[in-house]
Write an enzyme that holds these catalytic residues in place. Structure first.
Site, short mmCIF file in Angstrom:
data_model
loop_
_atom_site.label_atom_id
_atom_site.label_comp_id
_atom_site.label_asym_id
_atom_site.label_seq_id
_atom_site.Cartn_x
_atom_site.Cartn_y
_atom_site.Cartn_z
N HIS A 148 0.85 -1.25 -0.05
CA HIS A 148 -0.09 -0.03 -0.08
C HIS A 148 0.91 1.13 -0.03
O HIS A 148 1.85 1.30 0.49
CB HIS A 148 -0.93 -0.14 1.27
CG HIS A 148 -1.98 0.98 1.07
ND1 HIS A 148 -1.95 2.25 1.01
CD2 HIS A 148 -3.30 0.71 0.87
CE1 HIS A 148 -3.23 2.95 0.85
NE2 HIS A 148 -4.12 1.88 0.56
N ASP A 178 -7.93 -5.84 0.81
CA ASP A 178 -8.48 -6.80 -0.24
C ASP A 178 -8.12 -7.98 0.13
O ASP A 178 -8.72 -8.91 -0.35
CB ASP A 178 -7.84 -6.19 -1.64
CG ASP A 178 -8.25 -4.75 -1.93
OD1 ASP A 178 -9.43 -4.49 -1.64
OD2 ASP A 178 -7.52 -4.16 -2.76
N1 ACO Z 1 3.93 -8.10 -4.17
C1 ACO Z 1 5.12 -8.10 -4.32
N2 ACO Z 1 6.06 -7.08 -4.28
C2 ACO Z 1 5.56 -5.80 -4.08
C3 ACO Z 1 4.24 -5.68 -4.20
C4 ACO Z 1 3.20 -6.78 -3.96
N3 ACO Z 1 1.99 -6.89 -3.66
N4 ACO Z 1 3.67 -4.51 -4.02
C5 ACO Z 1 5.04 -3.80 -3.94
N5 ACO Z 1 5.82 -4.78 -4.24
C6 ACO Z 1 7.29 -4.19 -4.45
C7 ACO Z 1 7.53 -3.55 -5.69
O1 ACO Z 1 7.72 -4.56 -6.64
C8 ACO Z 1 8.90 -2.75 -5.39
O2 ACO Z 1 10.07 -3.69 -5.43
P1 ACO Z 1 11.38 -3.02 -5.78
O3 ACO Z 1 11.82 -1.81 -4.79
O4 ACO Z 1 12.13 -4.28 -5.68
O5 ACO Z 1 11.24 -2.67 -7.21
C9 ACO Z 1 8.65 -2.27 -4.03
O6 ACO Z 1 7.50 -3.37 -3.32
C10 ACO Z 1 7.72 -0.94 -3.82
O7 ACO Z 1 6.76 -0.92 -4.72
P2 ACO Z 1 5.98 0.26 -5.46
O8 ACO Z 1 5.31 0.01 -6.60
O9 ACO Z 1 6.93 1.47 -5.31
O10 ACO Z 1 4.86 0.63 -4.21
P3 ACO Z 1 3.76 1.65 -4.25
O11 ACO Z 1 3.59 2.31 -3.31
O12 ACO Z 1 3.86 2.44 -5.69
O13 ACO Z 1 2.53 0.33 -4.62
C11 ACO Z 1 0.56 -0.78 -4.49
C12 ACO Z 1 1.40 0.18 -3.90
C13 ACO Z 1 0.43 -0.45 -6.07
C14 ACO Z 1 -0.68 -1.02 -3.85
C15 ACO Z 1 1.53 -2.26 -4.69
O14 ACO Z 1 1.79 -2.66 -3.36
C16 ACO Z 1 0.79 -3.33 -5.37
O15 ACO Z 1 0.96 -3.38 -6.49
N6 ACO Z 1 0.22 -4.18 -4.64
C17 ACO Z 1 -0.67 -5.33 -5.28
C18 ACO Z 1 -2.16 -4.87 -5.50
C19 ACO Z 1 -2.95 -4.55 -4.70
O16 ACO Z 1 -2.94 -5.34 -3.60
N7 ACO Z 1 -3.47 -3.51 -4.48
C20 ACO Z 1 -4.56 -2.86 -3.41
C21 ACO Z 1 -4.20 -1.73 -3.00
S1 ACO Z 1 -5.25 -1.30 -1.58
C22 ACO Z 1 -6.59 -0.56 -2.55
O17 ACO Z 1 -6.20 0.04 -3.70
C23 ACO Z 1 -7.93 -0.96 -2.20
#
Ligand code: ACO
Length: 374
Positions: free
Chosen positions: A255, A310
């Site tokens: 998140h 979620d």
């Molecule tokens: N699984 C594995 N790795 C992850 C996940 C995940 N769910 N989420 C983030 N990461 C990793 C990224 O790949 C990144 O790794 P790196 O630094 O090695 O490249 C690091 O964690 C940071 O990720 P960001 O993309 O910078 O985090 P951001 O804050 O932009 O993303 C997001 C947030 C989009 C929600 C992300 O965590 C994600 O894609 N989660 C999965 C989808 C999800 O559950 N979305 C629901 C969010 S809550 C809602 O909207 C209701």
């Protein structure tokens, strides 16, 4: 000018709707702790609170509920539309299209915040009808328009014919918890569209389009699919290892705001999921989610990745018997309260949203005639 990818940390509006206190792991709607609201309030009362800014008196709540009940069935052209769409359509696409169609043939000349608020109530009221009746339509069943106290009961009754008081309460708690969460992507989309003085039907259909994405609300479908694929608690580790080795993101985790611990809403949702597991006499889904939490945290907490709502929403909706692809419309029909609250709040002090970008391409290129381009 500063560039912030993903608009991280950028304040786009001042608001009195929702405080997310990450430091203390608390969320407040209009100053009220959502854990107390989840325990004592209803979706209708919470929607009133979000939209009008204060808890209703008993007579105001009755009038609000009556108004929503009178608006549940959308205009006839929208009901007919359900019968025309391909049965394979995703429910969230149907919801987005139906909300958009609700605005057609209307006189939309009054664009005051008050008029938009009324349109917002109409959309909020009709979303459970649309979501449940889309599922019925694709299953070849008649349209249902049951008697019900509120959103949660109406939705479950229309969808499944019947529901236990405990299931209705669980659905209601889900609707309270999902109703609002500050300047998330869909709320920002709603505000952006509202800022152009567009109408509330357009605002909400745009917000639904945003919510659909798997990085946002769409994760509650992907999380349910993951739980199905995992199948049993003992297979969690292998599933996660394979997914991460393939470079995939684990749905229901991560998140933008919660980088130092799980989403505060999980305290309510874990408990709710457990209660439903107990009622069903089947802990499998709950245990899969628990193991996922444990194992994904052990692998990814160093990156600030923790479970989000979620994950457990998917478990709760499974115990409530929702078809997986209805998880997302169920989210939308709750979050619409937050979208309307934000759009109306912004419109009371409107300024067109128009950010800028930093151009990093070339300039001064010479035009090459088509025949000379090789
Ligand atoms: N699984 C594995 N790795 C992850 C996940 C995940 N769910 N989420 C983030 N990461 C990793 C990224 O790949 C990144 O790794 P790196 O630094 O090695 O490249 C690091 O964690 C940071 O990720 P960001 O993309 O910078 O985090 P951001 O804050 O932009 O993303 C997001 C947030 C989009 C929600 C992300 O965590 C994600 O894609 N989660 C999965 C989808 C999800 O559950 N979305 C629901 C969010 S809550 C809602 O909207 C209701």
């Amino acid at each position: 000018m500063q560039y912030s990818p993903g608009l991280e940390g950028i304040i786009v509006k001042e608001s009195k709707i929702c405080l997310i206190d990450v430091e203390n792991s608390k969320i407040y709607y209009r100053g009220y702790d959502i854990e107390e609201l989840a325990d004592k309030s209803t979706f209708e009362e919470t929607a009133y609170l979000l939209i009008y800014g204060q808890l209703p008196r008993a007579s105001e709540l009755d009038a609000f509920k009556e108004r929503l009940a009178s608006l549940r069935r959308p205009p006839e052209h929208v009901v007919k539309l359900l019968g025309l769409l391909p049965k394979s359509a995703e429910p969230i696409d149907v919801l987005r299209t139906a909300v958009s169609a609700m605005g057609m043939g209307r006189n939309l000349s009054d664009r005051s915040p008050e008029a938009e608020l009324e349109r917002g109530l109409e959309v909020i009221a009709s979303m459970p009808f649309i979501a449940a009746n889309w599922d019925r339509t694709r299953r070849g069943l008649e349209i249902a328009d049951p008697q019900a106290e509120g959103h949660a009961e109406y939705f479950l009754r229309a969808l499944k014919g019947d529901a236990s008081p405990r299931q209705i309460k669980a659905m209601d708690v889900m609707l309270i918890i999902y109703a609002e969460h500050g300047m998330n992507n869909s709320a920002f989309t709603a505000v952006t569209v509202a800022s152009t003085l567009s109408d509330m039907y357009s605002v909400i259909s745009a917000a639904i389009a945003s919510l659909k994405g798997p990085l946002h609300g769409g994760a509650n479908i992907d999380a349910a699919k993951m739980i199905e694929e995992v199948g049993e608690p003992g297979r969690v580790q292998r599933w996660v290892d394979e997914a991460l080795a393939a470079g995939k993101r684990i749905p229901g985790f991560g998140h933008r705001l919660y980088k130092r611990g799980p989403d505060p809403r999980l305290r309510v949702l874990r408990r709710l999921a457990r209660e439903l597991a107990e009622e069903a006499g089947d802990y499998k889904y709950y245990e899969i989610a628990e193991r996922l939490e444990e194992y994904v945290h052990s692998r990814l907490s160093h990156k600030g990745i923790y479970a989000n709502t979620d994950l457990y929403a998917a478990v709760i909706f499974k115990y409530l018997g929702l078809p997986t692809d209805l998880n997302l419309p169920a989210f939308a029909m709750s979050r619409a309260a937050g979208w309307v609250a934000h759009a109306v709040e912004y419109r009371r002090n409107n300024r067109l949203i128009r950010p800028t970008e930093r151009y990093i391409g070339p300039v001064g290129l010479r035009y090459i005639p088509l025949e000379a381009r090789g």
